[in-house]
Design a protein around this motif. Structure first.
Motif, PDB file in Angstrom:
ATOM      1  N   UNK A   1     -17.174  62.356 -76.233  1.00 39.98           N
ATOM      2  CA  UNK A   1     -16.097  61.585 -76.842  1.00 39.98           C
ATOM      3  C   UNK A   1     -15.332  60.852 -75.744  1.00 39.98           C
ATOM      4  N   UNK A   2     -15.183  59.541 -75.892  1.00 45.81           N
ATOM      5  CA  UNK A   2     -14.515  58.731 -74.866  1.00 45.81           C
ATOM      6  C   UNK A   2     -13.037  58.484 -75.185  1.00 45.81           C
ATOM      7  N   UNK A   3     -12.538  59.171 -76.190  1.00 45.80           N
ATOM      8  CA  UNK A   3     -11.106  59.286 -76.491  1.00 45.80           C
ATOM      9  C   UNK A   3     -10.464  58.054 -77.121  1.00 45.80           C
ATOM     10  N   UNK A   4     -10.768  56.858 -76.650  1.00 44.40           N
ATOM     11  CA  UNK A   4     -10.216  55.660 -77.279  1.00 44.40           C
ATOM     12  C   UNK A   4     -10.901  55.450 -78.626  1.00 44.40           C
ATOM     13  N   UNK A   5     -10.115  55.176 -79.661  1.00 42.12           N
ATOM     14  CA  UNK A   5     -10.653  55.042 -81.012  1.00 42.12           C
ATOM     15  C   UNK A   5     -10.093  53.798 -81.689  1.00 42.12           C
ATOM     16  N   UNK A   6     -10.647  53.484 -82.856  1.00 41.17           N
ATOM     17  CA  UNK A   6     -10.169  52.363 -83.651  1.00 41.17           C
ATOM     18  C   UNK A   6     -10.000  52.831 -85.094  1.00 41.17           C
ATOM     19  N   UNK A   7      -8.827  52.586 -85.664  1.00 37.24           N
ATOM     20  CA  UNK A   7      -8.596  52.843 -87.083  1.00 37.24           C
ATOM     21  C   UNK A   7      -8.836  51.557 -87.859  1.00 37.24           C
ATOM     22  N   UNK A   8      -9.651  51.640 -88.909  1.00 34.87           N
ATOM     23  CA  UNK A   8      -9.935  50.483 -89.747  1.00 34.87           C
ATOM     24  C   UNK A   8      -9.517  50.810 -91.168  1.00 34.87           C
ATOM     25  N   UNK A   9      -8.520  50.097 -91.671  1.00 37.83           N
ATOM     26  CA  UNK A   9      -8.012  50.329 -93.027  1.00 37.83           C
ATOM     27  C   UNK A   9      -9.016  49.849 -94.065  1.00 37.83           C
ATOM     28  N   UNK A  10      -8.783  50.236 -95.315  1.00 38.54           N
ATOM     29  CA  UNK A  10      -9.693  49.848 -96.396  1.00 38.54           C
ATOM     30  C   UNK A  10      -9.789  48.333 -96.540  1.00 38.54           C
ATOM     31  N   UNK A  11      -8.718  47.616 -96.168  1.00 41.42           N
ATOM     32  CA  UNK A  11      -8.754  46.147 -96.233  1.00 41.42           C
ATOM     33  C   UNK A  11      -9.314  45.526 -94.949  1.00 41.42           C
ATOM     34  N   UNK A  12      -9.815  46.387 -94.050  1.00 36.78           N
ATOM     35  CA  UNK A  12     -10.486  46.005 -92.802  1.00 36.78           C
ATOM     36  C   UNK A  12      -9.543  45.450 -91.731  1.00 36.78           C
ATOM     37  N   UNK A  13      -8.256  45.642 -91.904  1.00 37.43           N
ATOM     38  CA  UNK A  13      -7.360  45.435 -90.780  1.00 37.43           C
ATOM     39  C   UNK A  13      -7.525  46.637 -89.853  1.00 37.43           C
ATOM     40  N   UNK A  14      -7.198  46.484 -88.588  1.00 37.98           N
ATOM     41  CA  UNK A  14      -7.518  47.535 -87.634  1.00 37.98           C
ATOM     42  C   UNK A  14      -6.441  47.664 -86.561  1.00 37.98           C
ATOM     43  N   UNK A  15      -6.496  48.787 -85.842  1.00 41.53           N
ATOM     44  CA  UNK A  15      -5.631  49.013 -84.691  1.00 41.53           C
ATOM     45  C   UNK A  15      -6.295  50.011 -83.753  1.00 41.53           C
ATOM     46  N   UNK A  16      -6.012  49.867 -82.466  1.00 40.55           N
ATOM     47  CA  UNK A  16      -6.489  50.844 -81.493  1.00 40.55           C
ATOM     48  C   UNK A  16      -5.754  52.164 -81.715  1.00 40.55           C
ATOM     49  N   UNK A  17      -6.406  53.269 -81.394  1.00 39.85           N
ATOM     50  CA  UNK A  17      -5.786  54.593 -81.487  1.00 39.85           C
ATOM     51  C   UNK A  17      -6.003  55.346 -80.177  1.00 39.85           C
ATOM     52  N   UNK A  18      -4.981  56.094 -79.766  1.00 34.60           N
ATOM     53  CA  UNK A  18      -5.031  56.951 -78.569  1.00 34.60           C
ATOM     54  C   UNK A  18      -5.203  56.151 -77.279  1.00 34.60           C
ATOM     55  N   UNK A  19      -4.725  54.916 -77.262  1.00 36.02           N
ATOM     56  CA  UNK A  19      -4.855  54.097 -76.054  1.00 36.02           C
ATOM     57  C   UNK A  19      -4.038  54.675 -74.907  1.00 36.02           C
ATOM     58  N   UNK A  20      -2.859  55.216 -75.198  1.00 32.30           N
ATOM     59  CA  UNK A  20      -2.030  55.794 -74.135  1.00 32.30           C
ATOM     60  C   UNK A  20      -2.723  56.981 -73.476  1.00 32.30           C
ATOM     61  N   UNK A  21      -3.337  57.842 -74.283  1.00 28.94           N
ATOM     62  CA  UNK A  21      -4.050  58.989 -73.726  1.00 28.94           C
ATOM     63  C   UNK A  21      -5.237  58.532 -72.886  1.00 28.94           C
ATOM     64  N   UNK A  22      -5.941  57.531 -73.368  1.00 29.40           N
ATOM     65  CA  UNK A  22      -7.103  56.993 -72.653  1.00 29.40           C
ATOM     66  C   UNK A  22      -6.680  56.493 -71.272  1.00 29.40           C
ATOM     67  N   UNK A  23      -5.623  55.699 -71.208  1.00 28.47           N
ATOM     68  CA  UNK A  23      -5.148  55.152 -69.941  1.00 28.47           C
ATOM     69  C   UNK A  23      -4.658  56.269 -69.021  1.00 28.47           C
ATOM     70  N   UNK A  24      -3.946  57.240 -69.583  1.00 24.52           N
ATOM     71  CA  UNK A  24      -3.449  58.366 -68.779  1.00 24.52           C
ATOM     72  C   UNK A  24      -4.599  59.104 -68.096  1.00 24.52           C
ATOM     73  N   UNK A  25      -5.671  59.354 -68.830  1.00 25.00           N
ATOM     74  CA  UNK A  25      -6.771  60.161 -68.298  1.00 25.00           C
ATOM     75  C   UNK A  25      -7.617  59.393 -67.285  1.00 25.00           C
ATOM     76  N   UNK A  26      -7.661  58.081 -67.430  1.00 20.81           N
ATOM     77  CA  UNK A  26      -8.417  57.266 -66.475  1.00 20.81           C
ATOM     78  C   UNK A  26      -7.855  57.371 -65.063  1.00 20.81           C
ATOM     79  N   UNK A  27      -6.614  57.789 -64.936  1.00 25.61           N
ATOM     80  CA  UNK A  27      -5.987  57.928 -63.617  1.00 25.61           C
ATOM     81  C   UNK A  27      -6.499  59.152 -62.861  1.00 25.61           C
ATOM     82  N   UNK A  28      -7.382  59.939 -63.508  1.00 24.41           N
ATOM     83  CA  UNK A  28      -7.927  61.150 -62.880  1.00 24.41           C
ATOM     84  C   UNK A  28      -9.461  61.073 -62.866  1.00 24.41           C
ATOM     85  N   UNK A  29     -10.026  60.145 -62.093  1.00 25.22           N
ATOM     86  CA  UNK A  29     -11.480  59.926 -62.144  1.00 25.22           C
ATOM     87  C   UNK A  29     -12.319  61.127 -61.728  1.00 25.22           C
TER      88      UNK A  29
END
Length: 215
Positions: free
Chosen positions: A129-157
């Motif tokens: 699991x690469x942690x960054x996700x995308x939520x897609x509503x029933x009407x197909x609008x979307x938003x990124x999810x867990x972007x803050x966690x993804x960026x935080x963890x990238x600082x620890x390669x």
């Protein structure tokens, strides 16, 4: 390796060679498009916790990487889930339902392509699991999810399991384009899926659920 319809297998997430979580799932279908799985509400699951019982999301990543780890067995308290792992793709798509059991939204889980294994008595597919996700509503609008966690963890390669941030984001953008266009699997396919009545909820994880990862 092909899994027969109705077979109970294990969907597992791997973190740097450790098991992050385990979920038993019934195979709905397995064909050239990919693997479709059903996870029942109340299923026995396991997830990684630290020495005081906190999950990775329960504390800053800098604190998570220092303790020892163990696997805690609990019950899946989320809604029943339909999960599709497209063949060779670096993501899976999950169908979420509301309290009445009706389709609610899609969840795009960005992950390294799954690797299958079959020990005969028990089988499964291991992903990262690469942690960054995308939520897609029933009407197909979307938003990124867990972007803050993804960026935080990238600082620890040295400790994080994601090595190519650009590739993860590019995969997300590719799937977003499919959703915006209403293309498969965002075209209504499987939104009304109902599992066979004989698919019971397992009492416990099968022996071998914690076998060494293949990732």
């Amino acid at each position: 390796m092909e899994f027969g319809a109705g077979r109970l297998i294990l969907h597992r997430n791997v973190r740097r060679g450790r098991i992050g979580w385990v979920r038993p799932a019934r195979v709905v279908l397995d064909d050239e498009r990919g693997l479709l799985l059903w996870i029942a509400k109340g299923s026995p699951v396991a997830h990684e916790v630290n020495e005081v019982g906190l999950t990775m999301r329960g504390l800053p990543f800098a604190d998570w990487i220092t303790p020892t780890y163990q696997l805690a067995q609990v019950r899946w308290n989320g809604p029943p889930l339909l999960k599709f792992l497209p063949t060779g793709a670096a993501h899976s798509v999950w169908w979420f339902r509301d309290a009445a059991g009706r389709f609610s939204h899609w969840y795009v889980n960005l992950e390294e392509p799954g690797v299958r294994w079959d020990d005969g008595v028990v089988a499964g597919v291991d992903v990262i699991d690469q942690d960054l996700d995308v939520l897609v509503a029933a009407d197909r609008t979307w938003q990124w999810k867990d972007e803050d966690e993804f960026v935080e963890r990238l600082a620890f390669p040295a400790e994080y399991w994601v090595t190519d941030e650009k590739a993860v984001r590019a995969e997300g953008e590719r799937v977003i384009a499919l959703a915006e266009a209403g293309e498969f699997p965002f075209d209504g396919t499987w939104c009304d899926f109902t599992p066979p009545a004989e698919w019971d909820v397992p009492d416990e994880l099968p022996p071998g659920w914690d076998r060494p990862p293949v990732r």
